[in-house]
Enzyme design. Structure first.
Site, PDB file in Angstrom:
ATOM      1  N   GLY A   1     -28.985 -33.833  58.075  1.00  0.00           N
ATOM      2  CA  GLY A   1     -28.627 -33.048  56.899  1.00  0.00           C
ATOM      3  C   GLY A   1     -29.225 -31.647  56.935  1.00  0.00           C
ATOM      4  N   THR A   2     -30.452 -31.536  57.428  1.00  0.00           N
ATOM      5  CA  THR A   2     -31.103 -30.219  57.463  1.00  0.00           C
ATOM      6  C   THR A   2     -30.316 -29.268  58.350  1.00  0.00           C
ATOM      7  OG1 THR A   2     -33.265 -31.230  57.088  1.00  0.00           O
ATOM      8  CG2 THR A   2     -33.253 -29.035  58.089  1.00  0.00           C
TER       9      THR A   2
ATOM     10  N   ASN B   1     -31.887 -34.494  44.972  1.00  0.00           N
ATOM     11  CA  ASN B   1     -32.660 -35.538  45.653  1.00  0.00           C
ATOM     12  C   ASN B   1     -33.885 -36.003  44.877  1.00  0.00           C
ATOM     13  OD1 ASN B   1     -33.031 -32.699  46.631  1.00  0.00           O
ATOM     14  ND2 ASN B   1     -34.954 -33.561  47.375  1.00  0.00           N
TER      15      ASN B   1
ATOM     16  N   GLN C   1     -27.288 -36.532  49.032  1.00  0.00           N
ATOM     17  CA  GLN C   1     -27.728 -37.606  48.128  1.00  0.00           C
ATOM     18  C   GLN C   1     -26.582 -38.209  47.329  1.00  0.00           C
ATOM     19  OE1 GLN C   1     -30.651 -39.085  47.828  1.00  0.00           O
ATOM     20  NE2 GLN C   1     -31.868 -37.757  49.157  1.00  0.00           N
TER      21      GLN C   1
ATOM     22  N   HIS D   1     -28.725 -41.118  57.361  1.00  0.00           N
ATOM     23  CA  HIS D   1     -29.805 -42.050  56.984  1.00  0.00           C
ATOM     24  C   HIS D   1     -29.971 -42.209  55.476  1.00  0.00           C
ATOM     25  CE1 HIS D   1     -33.398 -39.315  56.049  1.00  0.00           C
ATOM     26  NE2 HIS D   1     -32.526 -38.446  56.514  1.00  0.00           N
TER      27      HIS D   1
ATOM     28  N   THR E   1     -25.243 -32.085  73.649  1.00  0.00           N
ATOM     29  CA  THR E   1     -24.655 -33.397  73.925  1.00  0.00           C
ATOM     30  C   THR E   1     -24.652 -34.249  72.662  1.00  0.00           C
ATOM     31  OG1 THR E   1     -25.445 -33.262  76.188  1.00  0.00           O
ATOM     32  CG2 THR E   1     -24.872 -35.458  75.383  1.00  0.00           C
TER      33      THR E   1
ATOM     34  N   CYS F   1     -43.824 -33.201  50.993  1.00  0.00           N
ATOM     35  CA  CYS F   1     -44.330 -31.908  51.450  1.00  0.00           C
ATOM     36  C   CYS F   1     -44.998 -32.116  52.795  1.00  0.00           C
ATOM     37  CB  CYS F   1     -45.318 -31.334  50.444  1.00  0.00           C
ATOM     38  SG  CYS F   1     -45.915 -29.738  50.953  1.00  0.00           S
TER      39      CYS F   1
HETATM   40  N1  PLP Z   1     -30.480 -32.384  51.523  1.00  0.00           N
HETATM   41  C1  PLP Z   1     -30.909 -33.286  50.644  1.00  0.00           C
HETATM   42  C2  PLP Z   1     -30.413 -33.240  49.236  1.00  0.00           C
HETATM   43  C3  PLP Z   1     -31.822 -34.277  51.050  1.00  0.00           C
HETATM   44  O1  PLP Z   1     -32.251 -35.184  50.158  1.00  0.00           O
HETATM   45  C4  PLP Z   1     -32.281 -34.279  52.394  1.00  0.00           C
HETATM   46  C5  PLP Z   1     -33.295 -35.269  52.834  1.00  0.00           C
HETATM   47  O2  PLP Z   1     -34.174 -35.628  52.094  1.00  0.00           O
HETATM   48  C6  PLP Z   1     -31.772 -33.316  53.266  1.00  0.00           C
HETATM   49  C7  PLP Z   1     -30.886 -32.391  52.805  1.00  0.00           C
HETATM   50  C8  PLP Z   1     -32.190 -33.289  54.699  1.00  0.00           C
HETATM   51  O3  PLP Z   1     -31.522 -34.280  55.428  1.00  0.00           O
HETATM   52  P1  PLP Z   1     -32.135 -34.827  56.806  1.00  0.00           P
HETATM   53  O4  PLP Z   1     -33.304 -35.674  56.439  1.00  0.00           O
HETATM   54  O5  PLP Z   1     -31.020 -35.613  57.418  1.00  0.00           O
HETATM   55  O6  PLP Z   1     -32.493 -33.640  57.631  1.00  0.00           O
END
Ligand code: PLP
Length: 413
Positions: free
Chosen positions: A71-72, A165, A195, A217, A253, A341
């Site tokens: 997600g990041t 989140n 979320q 995940h 990859t 954090c």
């Molecule tokens: N965005 C939200 C709203 C999240 O809750 C999270 C993870 O806690 C992320 C992005 C980041 O996702 P990832 O853990 O897959 O990098």
């Protein structure tokens, strides 16, 4: 037995996802999808099958799905890869993956109301005046071709998450999109739906957004794999250079097993969502109502009806979140202060600060997040452990008056 109530951090992998992954970690699925032989073709087929599942769930075309390393990375790609470049706006309650990307690009934040939903008037102000209709004659103050109004730089991207989140509050995304289309027609809208996938139909909840981020995940797939859906012919600049995978939009990859696990989990959630929301929503309500009744002074963050089914977020006066989470862990309950954090520093959540929650309350934030494995026994365990831990912390604080030295680091936060 541990009562795991931290599903918003990560939720256990679904058996269907595990099976799909194991199959691709053995022959013949282990191949590199970029190759030209039969083993590579089998891996490529698995990735393309997964792409179709994601596209169908998100209301997109398969060619609009870009697999990422979570997600990041998906959030970063949406913000850093926006094209054309220009000013970026995001809500003040975004996950750091968006917030820090927006900060790094010199963007600005839009406030939220005390319920945690983006302040639409603030968004309108930040986007400035609507552009002049094409046919309208230029006014003396507005030379031909320029926008009337006060927006210093036209916005190129507006990013507002689908569901938060920490609090679980769902954002009024359709209204955000409507306002953005009217006031900044050239801007893209990104939504972090990481979320939301468990609890809301992602195609409907994100309809109209140009860019949508998801992460496996959070809905029963593996860690370290996600996707960015790029709808409406939105352009993305390349931010990860290399072998040109994902139609050049994300080199590297493929994580074939992870991608297959993501798709398998998503397929299950799509089938299961209605029952999951009902079952988990009832458990969450029992938990939240029980704690509000048994923990003096506890307040629920945001309006219950605005929240996804899986999150119970409370602020508890007279305790520190970290101490509470520690005691709960000792009692066999896995909980969270709401925001992880990495540095381990005690910080008041930026989400609660943006909502105007007083610092004394925000310091006692507690997030209990439920998911597909949550049972009545988990809820019972938390209903017993939380009031006991709060009472213990409050009585020790009363016995030993807290002397808080005015530390520069603390006051600077
Ligand atoms: N965005 C939200 C709203 C999240 O809750 C999270 C993870 O806690 C992320 C992005 C980041 O996702 P990832 O853990 O897959 O990098």
């Amino acid at each position: 037995m541990v009562a795991y109530l931290d599903h918003a951090a990560t939720t256990p992998i679904r058996p269907e996802a595990r099976r799909a992954m194991l199959a691709l970690m053995s022959e013949p699925g282990f191949g590199n999808p970029s190759g030209a032989h039969s083993v590579a073709r089998a891996a490529r087929r698995a990735v393309e099958d997964a792409r179709e599942v994601v596209a169908a769930a998100l209301g997109a075309e398969p060619s609009q799905v870009v697999f990422t390393g979570g997600g990041t990375e998906s959030d970063n790609l949406a913000v850093a890869g926006r094209s054309p470049r220009g000013h970026i706006l995001c809500s003040a309650v975004e996950h750091d993956a968006v917030l820090e990307s927006v900060r790094a690009a010199g963007g600005t934040t839009v406030g939220v109301n005390p319920e945690g939903q983006v302040d639409l008037d603030d968004l309108k102000r930040a986007l400035g005046a609507e552009p002049a209709p094409a046919a309208a004659p230029p006014t003396p103050a507005a030379p031909p071709g320029s926008a009337r109004g006060s927006a210093p730089t036209p916005a190129s991207l507006v990013s507002v998450m689908t569901a938060n989140n920490e609090t679980g509050v769902v954002q009024p995304l359709d209204r955000v999109i409507g306002i953005t289309r009217r006031k900044a027609p050239a801007a893209l809208v990104h939504t972090d739906a990481v979320q939301a996938v468990n609890w809301l139909d992602p195609a409907a909840a994100t309809a109209g957004a140009d860019l949508v981020s998801i992460s496996a995940h959070k809905f029963g797939g593996p860690q370290g794999v996600g996707a960015l859906v790029v709808r409406n012919a939105a352009d993305l600049d390349v931010t990860v250079h290399g072998g040109g995978q994902e139609a050049g939009r994300r080199s590297g990859t493929h994580n074939v097993a992870g991608i297959a696990g993501l798709a398998a989990a998503l397929a299950v959630v799509q089938e299961d969502r209605e029952a999951l929301v009902k079952r988990v929503g009832d458990l969450r309500d029992r938990l939240a109502d029980g704690l509000l009744a048994s923990v003096p002074g506890a307040v629920e963050t945001g309006r219950r009806e605005d929240k996804v089914a899986g999150i119970c977020h409370l602020c508890i006066p007279g305790v520190e979140s970290e101490a509470l989470v520690f005691l709960l862990d000792q009692a066999g309950v896995c909980a969270s202060a709401g925001s992880a954090c990495a540095s381990g520093a005690t910080q008041v959540s930026h989400v609660l600060r943006a909502m105007g929650v007083p610092e004394e309350l925000a310091r006692g934030a507690l997030r209990l997040s439920l998911g597909w494995t949550t049972t009545e026994e988990d809820v019972d365990a938390a209903l017993e452990a939380v009031p006991a831990a709060v009472a213990r912390l409050r009585s020790s604080a009363a016995a030993v008056p807290a002397v808080r030295a005015p530390s520069p680091a603390r006051s600077a936060r």
